[in-house]
Design a protein around this motif. Structure first.
Motif, PDB file in Angstrom:
ATOM      1  N   ILE A  70      -3.720  -5.511  -0.947  1.00  0.00           N
ATOM      2  CA  ILE A  70      -4.933  -4.832  -1.407  1.00  0.00           C
ATOM      3  C   ILE A  70      -6.155  -5.197  -0.570  1.00  0.00           C
ATOM      4  O   ILE A  70      -7.190  -4.517  -0.653  1.00  0.00           O
ATOM      5  CB  ILE A  70      -5.193  -5.124  -2.898  1.00  0.00           C
ATOM      6  N   ASP A  90      -6.392  -4.547   2.333  1.00  0.00           N
ATOM      7  CA  ASP A  90      -6.517  -3.459   3.297  1.00  0.00           C
ATOM      8  C   ASP A  90      -7.477  -2.364   2.840  1.00  0.00           C
ATOM      9  O   ASP A  90      -7.691  -1.395   3.576  1.00  0.00           O
ATOM     10  CB  ASP A  90      -5.137  -2.866   3.602  1.00  0.00           C
ATOM     11  N   ARG A  91      -8.057  -2.508   1.660  1.00  0.00           N
ATOM     12  CA  ARG A  91      -9.094  -1.557   1.245  1.00  0.00           C
ATOM     13  C   ARG A  91     -10.303  -1.583   2.181  1.00  0.00           C
ATOM     14  O   ARG A  91     -11.089  -0.650   2.208  1.00  0.00           O
ATOM     15  CB  ARG A  91      -9.531  -1.859  -0.191  1.00  0.00           C
ATOM     16  N   CYS A  92     -10.447  -2.640   2.951  1.00  0.00           N
ATOM     17  CA  CYS A  92     -11.586  -2.741   3.872  1.00  0.00           C
ATOM     18  C   CYS A  92     -11.347  -2.011   5.190  1.00  0.00           C
ATOM     19  O   CYS A  92     -12.285  -1.841   5.977  1.00  0.00           O
ATOM     20  CB  CYS A  92     -11.889  -4.208   4.166  1.00  0.00           C
ATOM     21  N   PHE A 132      -4.610   2.577   1.832  1.00  0.00           N
ATOM     22  CA  PHE A 132      -5.884   1.997   1.428  1.00  0.00           C
ATOM     23  C   PHE A 132      -7.070   2.390   2.317  1.00  0.00           C
ATOM     24  O   PHE A 132      -8.165   2.600   1.825  1.00  0.00           O
ATOM     25  CB  PHE A 132      -5.806   0.467   1.354  1.00  0.00           C
ATOM     26  N   GLU A 192      -4.247   5.149  -2.121  1.00  0.00           N
ATOM     27  CA  GLU A 192      -5.711   5.055  -2.105  1.00  0.00           C
ATOM     28  C   GLU A 192      -6.359   5.338  -0.749  1.00  0.00           C
ATOM     29  O   GLU A 192      -7.549   5.101  -0.565  1.00  0.00           O
ATOM     30  CB  GLU A 192      -6.175   3.681  -2.590  1.00  0.00           C
ATOM     31  N   SER A 193      -5.626   5.830   0.218  1.00  0.00           N
ATOM     32  CA  SER A 193      -6.217   6.060   1.541  1.00  0.00           C
ATOM     33  C   SER A 193      -7.103   7.299   1.542  1.00  0.00           C
ATOM     34  O   SER A 193      -6.937   8.217   0.742  1.00  0.00           O
ATOM     35  CB  SER A 193      -5.110   6.217   2.590  1.00  0.00           C
ATOM     36  N   PRO A 245      -0.619   0.108  -6.285  1.00  0.00           N
ATOM     37  CA  PRO A 245      -1.271  -1.100  -5.776  1.00  0.00           C
ATOM     38  C   PRO A 245      -0.927  -2.307  -6.635  1.00  0.00           C
ATOM     39  O   PRO A 245      -0.660  -2.184  -7.834  1.00  0.00           O
ATOM     40  CB  PRO A 245      -2.764  -0.765  -5.874  1.00  0.00           C
TER      41      PRO A 245
END
Length: 345
Positions: free
Chosen positions: A179, A181-183, A205, A228-229, A254
């Motif tokens: 998670i 990798d949301r950044c 993500f 979430e991408s 996720p």
């Protein structure tokens, strides 16, 4: 022929610094360091590429030799390095580059071919690396991926590269459990995906801006949006072979959520050729149910960078990208440098 962006960066040796477009635009590489000259194709030792990449200080690395460097192990690149292949023809094989917890790295005008072994990628960017620019490289035929950007790495631009003879071209975001990798933020522009099977790219993500790329004759899909991408596909050329579906959506859960989700893709000005379909006949790939309420939340690149050299998708663009992507036979620019002990000021 159609003019491609930043044609003037080859006027001086260090003209590449800070000239990337998109999320990697701040990358300076070895701008403030000395020039290191690679004088041998050996995997290690004095004058080798590995020796230059392991040094802690900023360096602008150039090559005095052409040929193949066979890496016996992954070559770890430290921060504030430019690996500049202009003026020579250098091929990396055996293993690949690992950009590990580093920042401000430019890799320009190299060939990567024939990497072998478990999990061997041509270029791995992980973990927590940032300000990376991969420019005008030819990548083909590695055991795993060609470029992977994972584990919290961000602010990356991949430009004018050529991907061919491969299965999994580019992975952005490692798994649904990562998670952090949301950044991730990545720009991919003016690249040529030539018959590679999938992942042009596949994204989890992150936020990814794709523009003015040419993707043809994929084997499964062109672009995949997973958990979430957010992807913006803008003025790209998608030319189908036997497989027609351009965009694929995969649902994953996720690690910190109770329900699974896929990603979102917004297509603007893309050119679809030879029956390429942005969605299946039923339309489910165009607007997946989990993403339907979120389509307006796909990011706007202008919230992150003011401008970039987006051109209308056209047959002329497609033809230009076949000629001007990947390794190029361009001379090494002059920089008014003098040599001393392999390192020049």
């Amino acid at each position: 022929m159609l003019a491609l962006p930043y044609a003037d960066v080859d006027a001086t040796l260090r003209g590449l610094a800070s000239r990337a477009e998109g999320f990697g635009r701040a990358t300076v590489g070895g701008l403030h360091g000395e020039v290191y000259r690679v004088t041998t194709l050996a995997d290690n030792g004095c004058g080798s590429l590995r020796e230059g990449c392991r040094k802690s200080e900023p360096l602008w690395i150039v090559f005095e030799v052409s040929g193949t460097i066979h890496l016996q192990s992954r070559l770890m690149v430290s921060s504030f390095k430019t690996i500049d292949g202009r003026g020579q023809r250098v091929k990396i094989t055996g293993k690949g580059l690992l950009l590990y917890q580093c920042e401000h790295v430019i890799v320009c005008n190299l060939e990567f071919e024939g990497g072998r072994g478990p999990d061997v990628d041509a270029i791995q960017i992980k973990p927590n690396s940032r300000h990376i620019w991969i420019d005008r490289c030819s990548l083909r035929d590695y055991s795993d991926g060609l470029i992977d950007i994972t584990l919290g790495s961000t602010d990356v631009t991949v430009s004018r590269c050529r991907f061919s003879t491969h299965d999994k071209a580019m992975l952005i975001g490692c798994s649904c459990s990562d998670i952090m990798d949301r950044c991730i933020r990545v720009t991919v522009h003016h690249c040529f995906f030539d018959g590679t099977r999938q992942r042009h790219p596949r994204v989890r993500f992150g936020k990814v801006h794709l523009y003015n790329n040419y993707t043809r004759n994929w084997g499964i899909y062109a672009v995949c949006a997973s958990v979430e991408s957010q992807l913006v596909s803008q003025c790209n050329v998608y030319e189908a072979g036997e497989r027609k579906l351009v965009f694929m959506y995969l649902t994953e859960k996720p690690a910190d959520r109770e329900e699974g989700a896929c990603g979102c893709i917004r297509s603007e000005g893309d050119l679809f050729l030879n029956g390429a379909q942005s969605c299946s006949p039923g339309g489910t790939e165009a607007l997946p149910p989990k993403a339907a309420a979120e389509t307006q939340t796909v990011f706007d690149f202008r919230d992150f960078y003011e401008s970039c050299s987006i051109q209308p998708a056209s047959v002329e663009l497609k033809e230009a990208l076949q000629l001007c992507t990947g390794w190029q036979p361009i001379p090494r620019p002059l920089d008014g440098i003098t040599t001393k002990n392999n390192v020049t000021a």
